[in-house]
Design a protein around this motif. Structure first.
Motif, PDB file in Angstrom:
ATOM      1  N   THR A 243      -4.626  -5.507  14.522  1.00 37.12           N
ATOM      2  CA  THR A 243      -5.610  -4.955  15.455  1.00 37.12           C
ATOM      3  C   THR A 243      -6.059  -3.553  15.045  1.00 37.12           C
ATOM      4  OG1 THR A 243      -3.820  -4.238  16.921  1.00 37.12           O
ATOM      5  CG2 THR A 243      -4.867  -6.358  17.415  1.00 37.12           C
ATOM      6  N   THR A 244      -5.205  -2.794  14.369  1.00 38.29           N
ATOM      7  CA  THR A 244      -5.620  -1.474  13.886  1.00 38.29           C
ATOM      8  C   THR A 244      -6.741  -1.620  12.867  1.00 38.29           C
ATOM      9  OG1 THR A 244      -3.438  -0.535  14.300  1.00 38.29           O
ATOM     10  CG2 THR A 244      -4.848   0.642  12.737  1.00 38.29           C
ATOM     11  N   CYS A 245      -6.588  -2.525  11.903  1.00 44.29           N
ATOM     12  CA  CYS A 245      -7.645  -2.738  10.902  1.00 44.29           C
ATOM     13  C   CYS A 245      -8.915  -3.288  11.547  1.00 44.29           C
ATOM     14  CB  CYS A 245      -7.153  -3.666   9.793  1.00 44.29           C
ATOM     15  SG  CYS A 245      -6.099  -2.822   8.595  1.00 44.29           S
TER      16      CYS A 245
ATOM     17  N   ARG B 247      -9.977  -2.562  14.536  1.00 42.93           N
ATOM     18  CA  ARG B 247     -10.645  -1.422  15.166  1.00 42.93           C
ATOM     19  C   ARG B 247     -11.273  -0.493  14.127  1.00 42.93           C
ATOM     20  NH1 ARG B 247      -6.214  -1.726  18.509  1.00 42.93           N
ATOM     21  NH2 ARG B 247      -6.758  -2.551  20.542  1.00 42.93           N
ATOM     22  N   TRP B 248     -10.500  -0.181  13.054  1.00 47.65           N
ATOM     23  CA  TRP B 248     -11.023   0.720  12.016  1.00 47.65           C
ATOM     24  C   TRP B 248     -12.278   0.146  11.379  1.00 47.65           C
ATOM     25  CZ3 TRP B 248     -10.291   5.602  10.859  1.00 47.65           C
ATOM     26  CH2 TRP B 248      -9.072   6.223  11.106  1.00 47.65           C
ATOM     27  N   SER B 249     -12.283  -1.157  11.114  1.00 44.79           N
ATOM     28  CA  SER B 249     -13.410  -1.768  10.413  1.00 44.79           C
ATOM     29  C   SER B 249     -14.529  -2.181  11.348  1.00 44.79           C
ATOM     30  CB  SER B 249     -12.944  -2.988   9.613  1.00 44.79           C
ATOM     31  OG  SER B 249     -12.570  -4.039  10.487  1.00 44.79           O
ATOM     32  N   GLY B 250     -14.208  -2.348  12.642  1.00 47.59           N
ATOM     33  CA  GLY B 250     -15.209  -2.852  13.562  1.00 47.59           C
ATOM     34  C   GLY B 250     -15.533  -4.307  13.286  1.00 47.59           C
ATOM     35  N   SER B 251     -14.579  -5.009  12.693  1.00 46.35           N
ATOM     36  CA  SER B 251     -14.804  -6.394  12.286  1.00 46.35           C
ATOM     37  C   SER B 251     -13.543  -7.218  12.530  1.00 46.35           C
ATOM     38  CB  SER B 251     -15.197  -6.416  10.808  1.00 46.35           C
ATOM     39  OG  SER B 251     -15.622  -7.706  10.431  1.00 46.35           O
ATOM     40  N   ALA B 252     -13.529  -8.439  12.031  1.00 43.53           N
ATOM     41  CA  ALA B 252     -12.416  -9.356  12.266  1.00 43.53           C
ATOM     42  C   ALA B 252     -11.183  -9.027  11.430  1.00 43.53           C
ATOM     43  CB  ALA B 252     -12.859 -10.791  11.979  1.00 43.53           C
ATOM     44  N   PHE B 253     -11.368  -8.352  10.326  1.00 44.07           N
ATOM     45  CA  PHE B 253     -10.262  -7.971   9.446  1.00 44.07           C
ATOM     46  C   PHE B 253     -10.759  -6.884   8.512  1.00 44.07           C
ATOM     47  CE2 PHE B 253     -12.420 -11.570   7.496  1.00 44.07           C
ATOM     48  CZ  PHE B 253     -12.647 -11.140   6.206  1.00 44.07           C
ATOM     49  N   ALA B 254      -9.848  -6.325   7.747  1.00 45.34           N
ATOM     50  CA  ALA B 254     -10.223  -5.346   6.726  1.00 45.34           C
ATOM     51  C   ALA B 254      -9.803  -5.892   5.366  1.00 45.34           C
ATOM     52  CB  ALA B 254      -9.545  -4.013   6.991  1.00 45.34           C
ATOM     53  N   LEU B 255     -10.618  -5.661   4.377  1.00 49.98           N
ATOM     54  CA  LEU B 255     -10.344  -6.110   3.018  1.00 49.98           C
ATOM     55  C   LEU B 255      -9.869  -4.915   2.201  1.00 49.98           C
ATOM     56  CD1 LEU B 255     -10.613  -8.800   1.517  1.00 49.98           C
ATOM     57  CD2 LEU B 255     -12.868  -8.054   0.761  1.00 49.98           C
ATOM     58  N   HIS B 256      -8.669  -5.032   1.617  1.00 50.76           N
ATOM     59  CA  HIS B 256      -8.044  -3.917   0.916  1.00 50.76           C
ATOM     60  C   HIS B 256      -7.640  -4.302  -0.507  1.00 50.76           C
ATOM     61  CE1 HIS B 256      -7.535  -2.028   4.799  1.00 50.76           C
ATOM     62  NE2 HIS B 256      -6.727  -2.971   5.223  1.00 50.76           N
ATOM     63  N   ALA B 257      -7.467  -3.285  -1.331  1.00 52.89           N
ATOM     64  CA  ALA B 257      -6.871  -3.421  -2.659  1.00 52.89           C
ATOM     65  C   ALA B 257      -5.831  -2.319  -2.805  1.00 52.89           C
ATOM     66  CB  ALA B 257      -7.924  -3.284  -3.755  1.00 52.89           C
ATOM     67  N   LEU B 258      -4.645  -2.669  -3.284  1.00 54.99           N
ATOM     68  CA  LEU B 258      -3.597  -1.679  -3.548  1.00 54.99           C
ATOM     69  C   LEU B 258      -3.756  -1.182  -4.975  1.00 54.99           C
ATOM     70  CD1 LEU B 258      -0.408  -3.319  -2.004  1.00 54.99           C
ATOM     71  CD2 LEU B 258      -1.712  -1.386  -1.121  1.00 54.99           C
ATOM     72  N   LEU B 259      -3.752   0.136  -5.124  1.00 53.67           N
ATOM     73  CA  LEU B 259      -3.905   0.756  -6.442  1.00 53.67           C
ATOM     74  C   LEU B 259      -2.897   1.883  -6.585  1.00 53.67           C
ATOM     75  CD1 LEU B 259      -7.796   1.172  -6.407  1.00 53.67           C
ATOM     76  CD2 LEU B 259      -6.503  -0.590  -7.625  1.00 53.67           C
ATOM     77  N   PRO B 260      -2.560   2.249  -7.820  1.00 55.07           N
ATOM     78  CA  PRO B 260      -1.727   3.442  -8.005  1.00 55.07           C
ATOM     79  C   PRO B 260      -2.456   4.660  -7.432  1.00 55.07           C
ATOM     80  CG  PRO B 260      -1.909   2.202 -10.049  1.00 55.07           C
ATOM     81  CD  PRO B 260      -2.882   1.593  -9.084  1.00 55.07           C
ATOM     82  N   GLU B 261      -1.708   5.579  -6.852  1.00 55.58           N
ATOM     83  CA  GLU B 261      -2.310   6.706  -6.143  1.00 55.58           C
ATOM     84  C   GLU B 261      -3.307   7.502  -6.983  1.00 55.58           C
ATOM     85  OE1 GLU B 261      -1.004  10.147  -2.979  1.00 55.58           O
ATOM     86  OE2 GLU B 261       0.524   8.923  -3.921  1.00 55.58           O
ATOM     87  N   GLY B 262      -3.107   7.655  -8.253  1.00 58.60           N
ATOM     88  CA  GLY B 262      -4.021   8.429  -9.089  1.00 58.60           C
ATOM     89  C   GLY B 262      -5.105   7.619  -9.768  1.00 58.60           C
ATOM     90  N   ALA B 263      -5.327   6.383  -9.353  1.00 58.05           N
ATOM     91  CA  ALA B 263      -6.233   5.481 -10.063  1.00 58.05           C
ATOM     92  C   ALA B 263      -7.714   5.834  -9.928  1.00 58.05           C
ATOM     93  CB  ALA B 263      -6.025   4.039  -9.590  1.00 58.05           C
ATOM     94  N   LEU B 264      -8.101   6.477  -8.839  1.00 57.19           N
ATOM     95  CA  LEU B 264      -9.518   6.738  -8.600  1.00 57.19           C
ATOM     96  C   LEU B 264      -9.956   8.095  -9.137  1.00 57.19           C
ATOM     97  CD1 LEU B 264      -9.965   5.586  -4.887  1.00 57.19           C
ATOM     98  CD2 LEU B 264     -10.367   4.267  -6.971  1.00 57.19           C
ATOM     99  N   SER B 265     -11.108   8.100  -9.795  1.00 54.62           N
ATOM    100  CA  SER B 265     -11.804   9.343 -10.134  1.00 54.62           C
ATOM    101  C   SER B 265     -12.901   9.475  -9.094  1.00 54.62           C
ATOM    102  CB  SER B 265     -12.415   9.270 -11.527  1.00 54.62           C
ATOM    103  OG  SER B 265     -11.400   9.163 -12.489  1.00 54.62           O
ATOM    104  N   ILE B 266     -12.834  10.530  -8.276  1.00 51.85           N
ATOM    105  CA  ILE B 266     -13.710  10.661  -7.115  1.00 51.85           C
ATOM    106  C   ILE B 266     -14.645  11.849  -7.288  1.00 51.85           C
ATOM    107  CG2 ILE B 266     -13.757  11.012  -4.606  1.00 51.85           C
ATOM    108  CD1 ILE B 266     -10.805   9.928  -4.669  1.00 51.85           C
TER     109      ILE B 266
END
Length: 145
Positions: free
Chosen positions: A30-32, A34-53
């Protein structure tokens, strides 16, 4: 290959380098919802330093189930992009809908299905759990994609 994504307004962009597209899973808690405003949230697990932002991020921290979750979103349009949590040290949880080409991603697993919308059917043969699986079960399911 370089994989990219961005927020709704594109003020924040990110990239990561991996051999294949990230493996994604659907969370039906239910948290996801609410956060997404949808039926579910779609996630991917990545190493913490994987993203260049690039671009301005805002952070929101909250306690959830005895763990601290640090949410990151675009400081302009407030699209939630990823979070880290003390429940999974060293990993980040990417909001897979922000990935370029997200429409081609199929969930490798479904978690917290006890909270899923009744009209939603989890495909046969896809690993699913009524709550959170053990880390070993989850890793096994995600590694098969």
């Amino acid at each position: 290959m370089t994989i990219t994504g961005h927020c709704h307004c594109a003020a924040v962009t990110y990239s990561l380098v991996q051999d294949t597209a990230p493996t994604v899973y659907a969370c039906h808690c239910t948290t996801c919802q609410r956060w997404s405003g949808s039926a579910f949230a779609l996630h991917a697990l990545l190493p913490e330093g994987a993203l260049s932002i690039t671009g301005p991020l805002a952070e929101y921290s909250h306690e959830h189930g005895g763990h601290v979750s640090n949410q990151r979103c675009c400081a302009v349009c407030h699209t939630r992009l990823f979070n880290t949590t003390t429940a999974a040290p060293g990993l980040l949880v990417l909001r897979a809908g922000t990935l370029t080409g997200a429409a081609d991603l199929v969930p490798a697993a479904h978690i917290w299905t006890r909270s899923k919308q009744t009209w939603l059917a989890v495909p046969e043969g896809v690993p699913s759990w009524p709550q959170s699986p053990t880390p070993e079960q989850f890793a096994s399911a995600l590694s098969k994609r």
